[in-house]
Write a protein that holds these residues in place. Structure first.
Motif, PDB file in Angstrom:
ATOM      1  N   ARG A 233      -0.132   2.824   9.898  1.00 25.37           N
ATOM      2  CA  ARG A 233       1.279   2.452   9.735  1.00 25.37           C
ATOM      3  C   ARG A 233       2.046   3.662   9.207  1.00 25.37           C
ATOM      4  N   THR A 234       3.279   3.801   9.683  1.00 22.77           N
ATOM      5  CA  THR A 234       4.092   4.956   9.331  1.00 22.77           C
ATOM      6  C   THR A 234       5.499   4.509   8.948  1.00 22.77           C
ATOM      7  N   ARG A 235       6.064   5.186   7.975  1.00 23.53           N
ATOM      8  CA  ARG A 235       7.450   4.930   7.579  1.00 23.53           C
ATOM      9  C   ARG A 235       8.134   6.264   7.291  1.00 23.53           C
TER      10      ARG A 235
ATOM     11  N   ALA B 163       0.826  -1.208   0.000  1.00 25.36           N
ATOM     12  CA  ALA B 163       0.000   0.000   0.000  1.00 25.36           C
ATOM     13  C   ALA B 163       0.862   1.261   0.000  1.00 25.36           C
ATOM     14  N   PHE B 164       2.153   1.138   0.328  1.00 25.85           N
ATOM     15  CA  PHE B 164       3.060   2.277   0.359  1.00 25.85           C
ATOM     16  C   PHE B 164       3.727   2.447  -1.003  1.00 25.85           C
TER      17      PHE B 164
ATOM     18  N   ASP C 232     -11.523   6.634  -0.306  1.00 25.08           N
ATOM     19  CA  ASP C 232     -12.519   5.836   0.425  1.00 25.08           C
ATOM     20  C   ASP C 232     -12.354   6.079   1.932  1.00 25.08           C
ATOM     21  N   ASP C 233     -12.116   5.002   2.701  1.00 24.32           N
ATOM     22  CA  ASP C 233     -11.976   5.142   4.152  1.00 24.32           C
ATOM     23  C   ASP C 233     -10.511   5.155   4.584  1.00 24.32           C
ATOM     24  N   VAL C 234      -9.632   5.425   3.643  1.00 23.33           N
ATOM     25  CA  VAL C 234      -8.195   5.447   3.919  1.00 23.33           C
ATOM     26  C   VAL C 234      -7.670   6.869   3.731  1.00 23.33           C
ATOM     27  N   VAL C 235      -6.791   7.288   4.638  1.00 22.64           N
ATOM     28  CA  VAL C 235      -6.131   8.594   4.522  1.00 22.64           C
ATOM     29  C   VAL C 235      -4.623   8.373   4.525  1.00 22.64           C
TER      30      VAL C 235
ATOM     31  N   THR D 195       2.425   8.276   6.146  1.00 23.01           N
ATOM     32  CA  THR D 195       1.493   7.529   6.993  1.00 23.01           C
ATOM     33  C   THR D 195       0.278   7.094   6.197  1.00 23.01           C
ATOM     34  N   ILE D 196      -0.188   5.873   6.473  1.00 24.24           N
ATOM     35  CA  ILE D 196      -1.462   5.388   5.924  1.00 24.24           C
ATOM     36  C   ILE D 196      -2.341   4.992   7.097  1.00 24.24           C
ATOM     37  N   THR D 197      -3.572   5.477   7.100  1.00 19.53           N
ATOM     38  CA  THR D 197      -4.515   5.213   8.182  1.00 19.53           C
ATOM     39  C   THR D 197      -5.834   4.713   7.626  1.00 19.53           C
ATOM     40  N   ILE D 198      -6.341   3.626   8.194  1.00 19.29           N
ATOM     41  CA  ILE D 198      -7.684   3.135   7.876  1.00 19.29           C
ATOM     42  C   ILE D 198      -8.627   3.631   8.971  1.00 19.29           C
ATOM     43  N   TYR D 199      -9.743   4.247   8.542  1.00 17.68           N
ATOM     44  CA  TYR D 199     -10.765   4.701   9.487  1.00 17.68           C
ATOM     45  C   TYR D 199     -12.007   3.818   9.374  1.00 17.68           C
ATOM     46  N   LYS D 200     -12.813   3.853  10.392  1.00 17.24           N
ATOM     47  CA  LYS D 200     -14.103   3.175  10.321  1.00 17.24           C
ATOM     48  C   LYS D 200     -14.923   3.780   9.181  1.00 17.24           C
TER      49      LYS D 200
END
Length: 299
Positions: free
Chosen positions: A155-157, A116-117, A260-263, A179-184
């Motif tokens: 997750r962060t790199r 995903a990165f 979508d639900d990812v930032v 950073t990639i973040t999944i939200y509800k």
């Protein structure tokens, strides 16, 4: 002839004499009247028949044609027409048609794989990358984001890059916290809204230390990345490696993008006092979006 028979004929003659026979003109008028009555009845019947035929023709022309069965097969019923689903109302509530069936919503992702990165372009890649648990954003006047309570995973790199014009052994020109973040479901928009509001409410903030740096924050116009994005800059007076003021400014760029639900967030942090260049951040932001869209599309 007997007396009784004679009396019978006599009474019959008297009765006939008492009736007056119509003259020929009278008989002719009566016959003509009967003829006109017959002609009127015939015309009326014909008019009724013509009206019935005309009505039947209109009904036949306006009726929906019945499909013809293919040779050797059974008739095919016409497909029902389904009205398109209207757009949402101004209040945001969708108006759905009763004849339109909806499939269950696909559940969102719950974990973030390495794929995903995004990968830096070969001309920019310094080969310096590591996954680490660190802050996704710089401080924005100490703002707290309620959407953090709706995070499914983050997750962060960190990674360093160089400009394509510089040789491979050249020192990095900059670096990112990525950073990639999944939200509800449905909560990723809250994260972008909260970030935008925090930046707007924090035009300036002070750093820490003996010689605190003044940081100036400003939202920048941004569009064309993912479903929505927020871009802002942080400017400060330039300092050398020892923290002494020098001429010029140091510029950091931070972009948050929703898919979508990812930032995903790219926080450009420079390298030994260098400033971010918008063209490089834009190019890497597009690569970040493409990587996430590919990951979500392959689920």
């Amino acid at each position: 002839m007997s007396r009784d028979l004679y009396d019978f004929y006599r009474s019959l003659a008297d009765e006939a004499d008492a009736r007056t026979l119509p003259v020929p003109e009278t008989l002719r008028r009566a016959a003509d009247r009967r003829a006109r009555v017959r002609m009127t009845g015939t015309a009326l019947a014909a008019a009724v028949l013509v009206a019935g035929v005309a009505t039947g023709t209109r009904l036949a022309l306006s009726a929906e044609p019945t499909p013809v069965a293919p040779p050797g097969g059974s008739p095919t019923a016409p497909s029902p027409t389904t009205s398109p689903t209207p757009l949402t109302t101004p209040s945001g509530t969708p108006r759905t048609s009763a004849s339109t069936s909806t499939s269950p919503a696909r559940p969102g992702p719950t974990s973030i794989p390495d794929k995903a990165f995004f990968r830096l372009a070969a001309a920019n890649d310094k080969g310096l990358e590591s996954f680490q648990d660190t802050e996704a954003l710089p401080s924005v006047c100490g703002a707290r984001f309620p959407s953090d309570d709706t995070i499914v995973q983050r997750r962060t790199r960190s990674l360093a890059y160089k400009f394509a014009k510089n040789p491979a052994d050249y020192v990095p020109d900059g670096s990112y916290i990525h950073t990639i973040t999944i939200y509800k479901a449905g909560r990723a928009d809250d994260a972008l809204r909260e970030l935008r509001e925090a930046v707007q409410a924090c035009p300036e903030q002070q750093g820490t230390g003996e010689n605190p740096v003044t940081y100036r924050l400003r939202l920048l116009d941004d569009r064309g990345y993912g479903d929505a994005s927020v871009l802002f800059e942080i400017r400060s007076d330039a300092r050398d490696l020892e923290g002494n003021p020098v001429e010029g400014e140091e510029v950091r760029l931070i972009r948050a993008i929703r898919i979508d639900d990812v930032v995903t967030i790219l926080w450009e942090q420079g390298w030994e006092g260098t400033s971010a260049e918008r063209t490089q951040v834009d190019a890497d932001s597009r690569r970040a979006v493409a990587a996430i869209e590919s990951w979500l599309g392959q689920r």
